[in-house]
Design a protein around this motif. Structure first.
Motif, short mmCIF file in Angstrom:
data_model
loop_
_atom_site.label_atom_id
_atom_site.label_comp_id
_atom_site.label_asym_id
_atom_site.label_seq_id
_atom_site.Cartn_x
_atom_site.Cartn_y
_atom_site.Cartn_z
N SER A 125 17.46 16.79 -77.27
CA SER A 125 16.20 16.12 -77.56
C SER A 125 16.12 15.57 -78.98
CB SER A 125 15.03 17.08 -77.33
OG SER A 125 14.97 17.42 -75.97
N LEU A 126 16.65 16.30 -79.93
CA LEU A 126 16.62 15.84 -81.32
C LEU A 126 17.40 14.55 -81.48
CD1 LEU A 126 15.78 16.31 -84.25
CD2 LEU A 126 17.84 17.71 -84.52
N ARG A 127 18.61 14.50 -80.94
CA ARG A 127 19.42 13.28 -81.03
C ARG A 127 18.79 12.13 -80.27
NH1 ARG A 127 25.21 16.18 -80.62
NH2 ARG A 127 25.58 16.37 -82.84
N ILE A 128 18.20 12.43 -79.13
CA ILE A 128 17.54 11.38 -78.34
C ILE A 128 16.39 10.78 -79.14
CG2 ILE A 128 16.18 10.89 -76.27
CD1 ILE A 128 17.85 13.12 -74.87
N ALA A 129 15.56 11.63 -79.74
CA ALA A 129 14.42 11.14 -80.52
C ALA A 129 14.88 10.31 -81.71
CB ALA A 129 13.55 12.32 -80.98
N CYS A 130 15.93 10.75 -82.39
CA CYS A 130 16.45 9.99 -83.54
C CYS A 130 16.99 8.63 -83.10
CB CYS A 130 17.54 10.78 -84.26
SG CYS A 130 16.91 12.20 -85.17
N CYS A 131 17.70 8.61 -82.00
CA CYS A 131 18.25 7.35 -81.50
C CYS A 131 17.13 6.41 -81.06
CB CYS A 131 19.23 7.63 -80.35
SG CYS A 131 20.20 6.18 -79.88
N LEU A 132 16.12 6.94 -80.41
CA LEU A 132 14.96 6.13 -80.01
C LEU A 132 14.27 5.54 -81.24
CD1 LEU A 132 13.51 8.44 -77.24
CD2 LEU A 132 14.25 6.07 -76.89
N ARG A 133 14.07 6.38 -82.24
CA ARG A 133 13.43 5.92 -83.48
C ARG A 133 14.22 4.78 -84.12
NH1 ARG A 133 14.58 9.86 -87.96
NH2 ARG A 133 16.58 8.86 -87.57
N ASP A 134 15.54 4.96 -84.21
CA ASP A 134 16.36 3.95 -84.86
C ASP A 134 16.47 2.68 -84.03
OD1 ASP A 134 16.65 5.66 -86.99
OD2 ASP A 134 18.55 6.47 -86.30
N ALA A 135 16.52 2.83 -82.72
CA ALA A 135 16.54 1.65 -81.85
C ALA A 135 15.22 0.88 -82.00
CB ALA A 135 16.77 2.05 -80.40
N ALA A 136 14.12 1.61 -82.12
CA ALA A 136 12.81 0.97 -82.29
C ALA A 136 12.74 0.24 -83.63
CB ALA A 136 11.70 2.01 -82.19
N ARG A 137 13.27 0.85 -84.68
CA ARG A 137 13.24 0.22 -86.00
C ARG A 137 13.98 -1.11 -86.01
NH1 ARG A 137 15.79 1.99 -89.98
NH2 ARG A 137 17.21 3.39 -88.94
N MET A 138 15.06 -1.20 -85.26
CA MET A 138 15.88 -2.41 -85.25
C MET A 138 15.39 -3.45 -84.26
SD MET A 138 18.19 -2.12 -87.53
CE MET A 138 17.03 -1.22 -88.53
N GLN A 139 14.45 -3.09 -83.41
CA GLN A 139 13.95 -4.01 -82.38
C GLN A 139 12.95 -4.97 -83.02
OE1 GLN A 139 13.90 -6.05 -79.55
NE2 GLN A 139 14.92 -4.20 -78.88
N VAL A 140 13.34 -6.23 -83.17
CA VAL A 140 12.45 -7.18 -83.83
C VAL A 140 11.82 -8.18 -82.87
CG1 VAL A 140 13.51 -7.02 -86.10
CG2 VAL A 140 14.42 -8.64 -84.46
N SER A 141 12.48 -8.46 -81.78
CA SER A 141 11.99 -9.54 -80.91
C SER A 141 10.99 -9.07 -79.85
CB SER A 141 13.16 -10.24 -80.24
OG SER A 141 13.91 -9.31 -79.48
N ASP A 142 11.09 -7.84 -79.42
CA ASP A 142 10.25 -7.36 -78.32
C ASP A 142 9.35 -6.24 -78.82
OD1 ASP A 142 9.16 -6.42 -75.97
OD2 ASP A 142 11.06 -6.41 -74.87
N THR A 143 8.13 -6.58 -79.17
CA THR A 143 7.22 -5.56 -79.74
C THR A 143 6.80 -4.54 -78.69
OG1 THR A 143 5.33 -7.05 -79.40
CG2 THR A 143 6.32 -7.02 -81.59
N ALA A 144 6.74 -4.94 -77.42
CA ALA A 144 6.40 -3.97 -76.37
C ALA A 144 7.49 -2.91 -76.25
CB ALA A 144 6.18 -4.67 -75.03
N LEU A 145 8.75 -3.34 -76.30
CA LEU A 145 9.86 -2.39 -76.25
C LEU A 145 9.84 -1.50 -77.49
CD1 LEU A 145 12.45 -1.26 -75.01
CD2 LEU A 145 13.71 -3.13 -76.12
N ARG A 146 9.57 -2.08 -78.65
CA ARG A 146 9.51 -1.30 -79.89
C ARG A 146 8.45 -0.21 -79.77
NH1 ARG A 146 7.63 -4.33 -84.99
NH2 ARG A 146 9.24 -5.75 -84.30
N ALA A 147 7.27 -0.58 -79.29
CA ALA A 147 6.18 0.39 -79.14
C ALA A 147 6.55 1.48 -78.15
CB ALA A 147 4.91 -0.32 -78.70
N SER A 148 7.22 1.10 -77.07
CA SER A 148 7.64 2.07 -76.06
C SER A 148 8.66 3.05 -76.62
CB SER A 148 8.23 1.32 -74.86
OG SER A 148 8.84 2.20 -73.97
N LEU A 149 9.63 2.54 -77.38
CA LEU A 149 10.66 3.41 -77.97
C LEU A 149 10.04 4.37 -78.98
CD1 LEU A 149 13.47 0.73 -78.50
CD2 LEU A 149 13.52 2.61 -76.85
N PHE A 150 9.16 3.85 -79.85
CA PHE A 150 8.49 4.73 -80.81
C PHE A 150 7.64 5.78 -80.08
CE2 PHE A 150 8.77 1.57 -84.48
CZ PHE A 150 9.53 2.41 -85.28
N GLY A 151 6.94 5.37 -79.05
CA GLY A 151 6.10 6.30 -78.29
C GLY A 151 6.89 7.42 -77.66
#
Length: 160
Positions: free
Chosen positions: A56-82
């Motif tokens: 879970s810790l690695r999954i959350a970190c990867c989701l956070r970092d994927a969200a940070r790099m997501q610039v084109s799709d704000t819905a995906l970014r919000a979903s990843l952060f959530g």
């Protein structure tokens, strides 16, 4: 980065967590080199492998970092952060939870006062982080909820 690129030839023979970590660290290195489009791609590639590990810790970190790099799709970014926030909360990791909130606010995702209120209460109540009590007090007073404001104000009094 070259060494990790060479490692990719061996990925079919590795356990999924190792494959995920290779892609994840390629993302970290690409981000440091300010190759954000490559970092985004690598974090996204790492995610399915890291999910298989059930760490879970690695999954959350990867989701956070994927969200940070997501610039084109704000819905995906919000979903990843959530999802990252939900996981950090479920594993009771206040530092990661706070970091995700900070990253979310840096990347301009709107957060209404009800969300900030609930998150601040969660951090105060679950982790005894009284530094968030001022936010709970301010929003509770704005809402006219004086008993809640007084309760969290007493946390601030006891903390000093």
């Amino acid at each position: 980065m070259y060494m990790l690129k060479e490692t990719e030839t061996y990925l079919p023979f590795m356990d999924s967590i190792y494959s995920g970590m290779v892609y994840y660290h390629e993302g970290v290195l690409a981000e440091r080199e300010q190759l954000f489009h490559i970092a985004s791609e690598r974090y996204q590639k790492a995610l399915p492998f890291i999910r298989q590990s059930n760490d879970s810790l690695r999954i959350a970190c990867c989701l956070r970092d994927a969200a940070r790099m997501q610039v084109s799709d704000t819905a995906l970014r919000a979903s990843l952060f959530g999802e990252a926030l939900r996981i950090a909360k479920s594993i009771n990791h206040p530092i990661l939870y706070e970091d995700i909130l900070v990253q979310q606010s840096i990347h301009c995702l709107p957060m209404d006062s009800d969300v900030v209120f609930e998150v601040s209460k969660y951090l105060c109540d679950s982790f005894r982080l009284s530094r968030y009590a001022n936010m709970v007090c301010a929003i509770a007073m704005e809402k006219g909820d004086l008993p809640t404001a007084e309760n969290y104000f007493s946390l601030l009094e006891n903390d000093t």
